[in-house]
Each structure stands twice: as structure tokens, then as C-alpha cells.
Design an enzyme around this catalytic site. Structure first.
Site, PDB file in Angstrom:
ATOM      1  N   GLU A 158      23.802 -48.426  43.592  1.00  0.00           N
ATOM      2  CA  GLU A 158      25.132 -47.885  44.072  1.00  0.00           C
ATOM      3  C   GLU A 158      25.022 -47.124  45.256  1.00  0.00           C
ATOM      4  O   GLU A 158      23.958 -46.398  45.553  1.00  0.00           O
ATOM      5  CB  GLU A 158      25.346 -46.834  42.954  1.00  0.00           C
ATOM      6  N   CYS A 180      27.117 -48.083  38.260  1.00  0.00           N
ATOM      7  CA  CYS A 180      26.552 -46.779  37.597  1.00  0.00           C
ATOM      8  C   CYS A 180      27.289 -46.381  36.194  1.00  0.00           C
ATOM      9  O   CYS A 180      27.030 -47.172  35.243  1.00  0.00           O
ATOM     10  CB  CYS A 180      26.771 -45.652  38.415  1.00  0.00           C
ATOM     11  N   LYS A 200      34.502 -49.351  41.664  1.00  0.00           N
ATOM     12  CA  LYS A 200      34.339 -48.585  40.146  1.00  0.00           C
ATOM     13  C   LYS A 200      35.273 -48.116  39.509  1.00  0.00           C
ATOM     14  O   LYS A 200      36.234 -47.370  40.104  1.00  0.00           O
ATOM     15  CB  LYS A 200      33.534 -47.202  40.578  1.00  0.00           C
TER      16      LYS A 200
HETATM   17  N1  CDT Z   1      26.987 -42.298  39.637  1.00  0.00           N
HETATM   18  C1  CDT Z   1      27.079 -42.075  38.441  1.00  0.00           C
HETATM   19  O1  CDT Z   1      28.035 -42.572  37.893  1.00  0.00           O
HETATM   20  N2  CDT Z   1      26.156 -41.260  37.625  1.00  0.00           N
HETATM   21  C2  CDT Z   1      26.607 -41.089  36.327  1.00  0.00           C
HETATM   22  C3  CDT Z   1      25.949 -39.549  35.984  1.00  0.00           C
HETATM   23  C4  CDT Z   1      26.483 -39.154  34.905  1.00  0.00           C
HETATM   24  S1  CDT Z   1      25.667 -38.125  34.239  1.00  0.00           S
HETATM   25  C5  CDT Z   1      25.012 -38.749  32.679  1.00  0.00           C
HETATM   26  C6  CDT Z   1      25.851 -41.828  35.294  1.00  0.00           C
HETATM   27  O2  CDT Z   1      26.670 -42.343  34.548  1.00  0.00           O
HETATM   28  O3  CDT Z   1      24.786 -42.433  35.552  1.00  0.00           O
END
Ligand code: CDT
Length: 335
Positions: free
Chosen positions: A47, A182, A132
């Protein structure tokens, strides 16, 4: 005829805030070269692969943040990536911050920002775009966080749904490919949207802080990676698909992102895993025929899904407490 493709997870090490695009792109081109030498047909990057994870930095005025975004693909800075993709005849997933000029829901043309990924064909053409949907974090500066996570400030919720496309990959005539980004990997609804389109390869990149930054309760460090892999492995198994989860890892300006990029088969097994927190390539041969067992048996959706029992899924966002059961006769105080 065999339907085996060779898939590479191209994990990136940290990208510092001041690192220029051309330096990052050169690192990515080196990974594409290595993928080619490994016989890969598909390469998956993380990402927001072209920059540091900038949503940790608060800006008052988003116009000051335009430098983090791409207005066009390819751009002069990203052209070397597209050249390498063509040269090595690769199919590639690229995550980036997208700046688009397009009408909003009210029809007004304006500047819009999305956390986006694309599938790029060996010809350099863009085959499919995804924006996203599940944006974590806050829109405003949060006083209770150790580190800001401002995706809701930097991006709008994706408006393209969860598309899947069938396209040739290597010698295989048609591979059904879909994307997540993500935080999406934690949401079974997102996987099921892809599964309902007979996806065979789900590509997803992530930037996940190695420790919980929310100050709302204790979370053991090792669970961060466990939850990531649990989500990807379950998503693959329950939708009879291969999956590739690719990290941007390591220490970005003092903030740690976890690694452990993985390639997973439709049984939910990890086939290959990165072990560094740096630029690293892991490769696995994926026999797409493996998707058929789950799709035709336990996860034969047409035969077993029960829409009439799932109405809450699309009519309710937050959870609600159930009615409370009471015993017919109270035993409290009974002699
Ligand atoms: N970039 C991204 O979506 N990061 C989130 C962080 C959340 S903290 C658990 C993820 O779900 O990895």
C-alpha cells in the site's frame, strides 16, 4: 493445461519522509528485476508504495500535501516502473495515493483523494483500479494517540466497490484477480465481495504499525502480526482463493511498521513468508486449480449461502445489544 502462475510478494523496507520518488522507484525496479530472474509472472507491492506512510503526519491544509499523491500513472517519476514491467512482461499490483479531478456525489467537479491500487498488465496498461473502502484512523488530530493515523483526513472512502477482473497472466489465459488495501483485509465482507466474483488471486498491500498506537488498552506486540495473518488466511480459505499480503516494513522516521509479507493458498496455508524488515522478495508457485475444491464443495456459494439470514449485513453498520433473556421463575433467595 496447467494453470500455475509464479507470484512474488515485493516487500519494501522503510521509506523515510524525505526520500525522493526516484530513489524509491529505483528500489522497486530492482525488485522487479529480481522477480523476473525468479521466474515470477505477478509482482505485488505494498500500500502507498511510493512514499512514506504519510497519514501519520498531521497537515492543516490538505493542499499542502499534494506532493504525496500521483495525478497520473505513469508519471515521469513512475515511468521506470512501467518500463520494467513491460521489459520483464510482468503483471503488477501497485498501491499509491491518488489525486483525481472528478465529480463528487452531487455532480460537482472537484479535487478528490483516494488510497488506491491498480493492476498493471505486462503491456503497461492499467487493467483494474480499486480505491480503499475501509479507512482506519481519524479525520482530525487525536489527542489520545501516541502517533496520528489520519487516513480519514487524507482520503475519501473508495467509490469503485470491490472489482475483480479476468486477465491473462504468463502462460495462463485467464486469472481472476481482485484487490484489497491494508485495513480491508480485516473485513470478511470485503473478501466475500471478491469471492462472489470467483476471485483466484487477491492482492493486497499494507502499512501496519508494529505496536498499537491508540492508547485505549493493552495489545501484546505479537498479536499485531497474528491478526494480520489470521485475516488473510481466513479470507483465502473462506473464499477459495490465493492471497498475497505485502508489507511496507521497518522503521520510518522512528515509527515501526511490521513485515511478515505472505503468500497464502486456498486452504489458508502460508506458502512463503518474508523474514526481514527490508526490501525482500518472496516467491511461490500458485496452481490456480486449487481454487476449485473449496469453490465446489464447502464454499459452493450457490448451494449453501442463505441471503434471507444475512439481512443485517447490509442494513446495519454498528452492532446492537440483543434482548435480555430472563428466567421464567426467579431462583434468587429460594429457600
Ligand atoms: N494502513 C492501514 O490501513 N493500517 C491499519 C492500521 C490499523 S491499526 C490495527 C491496518 O489495518 O493495518
Amino acid at each position: 493445461m496447467t494453470r500455475t502462475i509464479t507470484v512474488a510478494a515485493a516487500q519494501l523496507g522503510p521509506i523515510q519522509r524525505n526520500e525522493e520518488r526516484d530513489v524509491v522507484v529505483a528500489r522497486m525496479v530492482r525488485l522487479l528485476e529480481r522477480a523476473h530472474r525468479s521466474g515470477a509472472n505477478v509482482v505485488v507491492f505494498p500500500e502507498l508504495a511510493l512514499t512514506t506512510f504519510f497519514p501519520r503526519w498531521y497537515v492543516e491544509d490538505l493542499d499542502e500535501a499534494d506532493a504525496w499523491y500521483e495525478e497520473t500513472l505513469p508519471s515521469p517519476a513512475t515511468q521506470p516502473l512501467f518500463d520494467a514491467i513491460r521489459k520483464y512482461s510482468l503483471t503488477c499490483y501497485l498501491g499509491y495515493a491518488e489525486l483525481a479531478y472528478e465529480p463528487d456525489e452531487t455532480g460537482i467537479m472537484r479535487k478528490r483523494r483516494f488510497n488506491t491500487s491498480v493492476i498493471i498488465a505486462p503491456s503497461g496498461e492499467i487493467v483494474l483500479k480499486y480505491r480503499k473502502v475501509h479507512l482506519p484512523g481519524d479525520k482530525e488530530f487525536s489527542k489520545i494517540r501516541n502517533v496520528q493515523h489520519l487516513e480519514k483526513r487524507y482520503f475519501e472512502v473508495g467509490n469503485l466497490g470491490f472489482p475483480v477482473v479476468g486477465a491473462p497472466v504468463g502462460e495462463v489465459e485467464r486469472v481472476n484477480m481482485g484487490m484489497l488495501i491494508c485495513n480491508d483485509r480485516r473485513w470478511p465482507e470485503a473478501w466475500r465481495e471478491l469471492g462472489l466474483q470467483q476471485v483466484e488471486l487477491v492482492m493486497l498491500g499494507y502499512n501496519t504499525p508494529a505496536v498499537n498506537q491508540e492508547n485505549r488498552g493493552f495489545e501484546a506486540h505479537h498479536l499485531r502480526n497474528f491478526h494480520s495473518q489470521l485475516s488473510i488466511q481466513a479470507g483465502c480459505y473462506q473464499n477459495a482463493t490465493f492471497g498475497v499480503g505485502v508489507a511496507k516494513a521497518g522503521n520510518e522516521d522512528g515509527f515501526e511498521l511490521m513485515g511478515h509479507s505472505i503468500i497464502v493458498n486456498p486452504q489458508g496455508e502460508i506458502m512463503a513468508m518474508a523474514t526481514s524488515w527490508d526490501d525482500e522478495l518472496v516467491v511461490a508457485d500458485c496452481n490456480l486449480a486449487m481454487c476449485e475444491l473449496g469453490r465446489n464443495t464447502i464454499f459452493n456459494f450457490a448451494k449453501h449461502r442463505r441471503l434471507e439470514a444475512y439481512t443485517r449485513i447490509t442494513s446495519q453498520t454498528g452492532s446492537a445489544a440483543p434482548a435480555v433473556w430472563q428466567p421464567a421463575t426467579s431462583t434468587t433467595g429460594a429457600a
